[in-house]
Design a protein around this motif. Structure first.
Motif, PDB file in Angstrom:
ATOM      1  N   LYS A   1     -25.499  -5.685  -9.715  1.00 32.25           N
ATOM      2  CA  LYS A   1     -25.327  -6.894 -10.519  1.00 32.25           C
ATOM      3  C   LYS A   1     -23.898  -6.993 -11.050  1.00 32.25           C
ATOM      4  CE  LYS A   1     -29.794  -7.910 -10.577  1.00 32.25           C
ATOM      5  NZ  LYS A   1     -30.338  -7.445  -9.335  1.00 32.25           N
ATOM      6  N   ASN A   2     -23.495  -8.203 -11.339  1.00 29.03           N
ATOM      7  CA  ASN A   2     -22.190  -8.442 -11.948  1.00 29.03           C
ATOM      8  C   ASN A   2     -22.256  -8.108 -13.436  1.00 29.03           C
ATOM      9  OD1 ASN A   2     -21.128  -9.534  -9.495  1.00 29.03           O
ATOM     10  ND2 ASN A   2     -22.226 -11.413  -9.932  1.00 29.03           N
ATOM     11  N   SER A   3     -21.090  -7.941 -14.041  1.00 27.99           N
ATOM     12  CA  SER A   3     -21.044  -7.577 -15.453  1.00 27.99           C
ATOM     13  C   SER A   3     -19.901  -8.307 -16.143  1.00 27.99           C
ATOM     14  CB  SER A   3     -20.844  -6.064 -15.588  1.00 27.99           C
ATOM     15  OG  SER A   3     -20.761  -5.687 -16.936  1.00 27.99           O
ATOM     16  N   ARG A   4     -20.113  -8.562 -17.443  1.00 22.94           N
ATOM     17  CA  ARG A   4     -19.045  -9.132 -18.244  1.00 22.94           C
ATOM     18  C   ARG A   4     -19.074  -8.493 -19.635  1.00 22.94           C
ATOM     19  NH1 ARG A   4     -21.430 -15.254 -18.709  1.00 22.94           N
ATOM     20  NH2 ARG A   4     -23.248 -14.747 -19.987  1.00 22.94           N
ATOM     21  N   LEU A   5     -17.945  -8.625 -20.315  1.00 26.44           N
ATOM     22  CA  LEU A   5     -17.809  -8.084 -21.666  1.00 26.44           C
ATOM     23  C   LEU A   5     -16.640  -8.770 -22.336  1.00 26.44           C
ATOM     24  CD1 LEU A   5     -15.143  -5.959 -21.697  1.00 26.44           C
ATOM     25  CD2 LEU A   5     -16.707  -4.706 -20.234  1.00 26.44           C
ATOM     26  N   VAL A   6     -16.550  -8.614 -23.642  1.00 21.67           N
ATOM     27  CA  VAL A   6     -15.398  -9.118 -24.387  1.00 21.67           C
ATOM     28  C   VAL A   6     -14.825  -7.981 -25.218  1.00 21.67           C
ATOM     29  CG1 VAL A   6     -16.138 -11.524 -24.471  1.00 21.67           C
ATOM     30  CG2 VAL A   6     -16.790  -9.980 -26.317  1.00 21.67           C
ATOM     31  N   THR A   7     -13.526  -8.040 -25.450  1.00 22.49           N
ATOM     32  CA  THR A   7     -12.852  -7.065 -26.297  1.00 22.49           C
ATOM     33  C   THR A   7     -11.690  -7.746 -27.007  1.00 22.49           C
ATOM     34  OG1 THR A   7     -11.990  -4.805 -26.380  1.00 22.49           O
ATOM     35  CG2 THR A   7     -11.221  -6.189 -24.569  1.00 22.49           C
ATOM     36  N   HIS A   8     -11.228  -7.116 -28.041  1.00 21.68           N
ATOM     37  CA  HIS A   8     -10.097  -7.646 -28.804  1.00 21.68           C
ATOM     38  C   HIS A   8      -8.828  -7.521 -27.959  1.00 21.68           C
ATOM     39  CE1 HIS A   8      -7.203  -8.253 -32.014  1.00 21.68           C
ATOM     40  NE2 HIS A   8      -8.203  -8.756 -32.720  1.00 21.68           N
ATOM     41  N   PRO A   9      -7.975  -8.535 -27.950  1.00 20.41           N
ATOM     42  CA  PRO A   9      -6.767  -8.493 -27.123  1.00 20.41           C
ATOM     43  C   PRO A   9      -5.830  -7.325 -27.451  1.00 20.41           C
ATOM     44  CG  PRO A   9      -6.998 -10.659 -28.178  1.00 20.41           C
ATOM     45  CD  PRO A   9      -8.114  -9.805 -28.661  1.00 20.41           C
ATOM     46  N   GLU A  10      -5.872  -6.841 -28.686  1.00 18.04           N
ATOM     47  CA  GLU A  10      -4.976  -5.755 -29.073  1.00 18.04           C
ATOM     48  C   GLU A  10      -5.583  -4.368 -28.869  1.00 18.04           C
ATOM     49  OE1 GLU A  10      -3.435  -6.478 -32.987  1.00 18.04           O
ATOM     50  OE2 GLU A  10      -2.922  -8.548 -32.485  1.00 18.04           O
ATOM     51  N   ASN A  11      -6.807  -4.300 -28.379  1.00 19.25           N
ATOM     52  CA  ASN A  11      -7.457  -3.013 -28.139  1.00 19.25           C
ATOM     53  C   ASN A  11      -7.024  -2.486 -26.766  1.00 19.25           C
ATOM     54  OD1 ASN A  11      -9.145  -0.823 -27.832  1.00 19.25           O
ATOM     55  ND2 ASN A  11     -10.914  -1.862 -28.725  1.00 19.25           N
ATOM     56  N   LYS A  12      -5.832  -1.939 -26.733  1.00 21.24           N
ATOM     57  CA  LYS A  12      -5.215  -1.533 -25.468  1.00 21.24           C
ATOM     58  C   LYS A  12      -5.987  -0.423 -24.749  1.00 21.24           C
ATOM     59  CE  LYS A  12      -0.594  -2.997 -26.890  1.00 21.24           C
ATOM     60  NZ  LYS A  12      -0.882  -4.356 -26.601  1.00 21.24           N
ATOM     61  N   SER A  13      -6.548   0.522 -25.495  1.00 20.39           N
ATOM     62  CA  SER A  13      -7.273   1.612 -24.833  1.00 20.39           C
ATOM     63  C   SER A  13      -8.540   1.094 -24.158  1.00 20.39           C
ATOM     64  CB  SER A  13      -7.596   2.739 -25.815  1.00 20.39           C
ATOM     65  OG  SER A  13      -8.411   2.272 -26.867  1.00 20.39           O
ATOM     66  N   SER A  14      -9.260   0.188 -24.805  1.00 22.27           N
ATOM     67  CA  SER A  14     -10.453  -0.386 -24.180  1.00 22.27           C
ATOM     68  C   SER A  14     -10.084  -1.227 -22.965  1.00 22.27           C
ATOM     69  CB  SER A  14     -11.227  -1.247 -25.177  1.00 22.27           C
ATOM     70  OG  SER A  14     -11.811  -0.457 -26.156  1.00 22.27           O
TER      71      SER A  14
END
Length: 102
Positions: free
Chosen positions: A57-70
């Motif tokens: 299956k496909n996957s999606r997620l969101v993260t903070h733009p400044e969270n460089k390690s993630s």
């Protein structure tokens, strides 16, 4: 899902769900590793396990733009940033939407 080490200590966790608005899509809702265990590959292992669970299956997620390690972790695991979503949680903060297509 909770990840424990060999001593039974909780190292990290992740949660996911099947998308309600996109067929063949899962969403990685949360993933976290306790600070003392970061940088040891546990997040990568959990993402691998998540991918095993959702299979083809496909996957999606969101993260903070400044969270460089993630962002680096997600990009190393096949996720592509597709857009910035402004004011994502209504708190004035933006998020980056990532997608991994199979």
């Amino acid at each position: 899902f909770i990840l424990n080490n060999d001593l039974g200590e909780i190292v990290g966790y992740f949660s996911f769900e099947e998308s309600i608005d996109a067929p063949n899509m899962f969403e990685l809702i949360n993933i976290g590793v306790r600070p003392q265990f970061q940088g040891q590959g546990f997040a990568r292992n959990m993402i691998d396990h998540y991918h095993d669970l959702i299979k083809d299956k496909n996957s999606r997620l969101v993260t903070h733009p400044e969270n460089k390690s993630s962002r680096k972790l997600y990009e190393k695991n096949g996720y592509i940033p597709v857009k910035i979503i402004h004011n994502y949680f209504g708190d004035g903060e933006d998020r980056v939407l990532y997608i991994r297509l199979i």
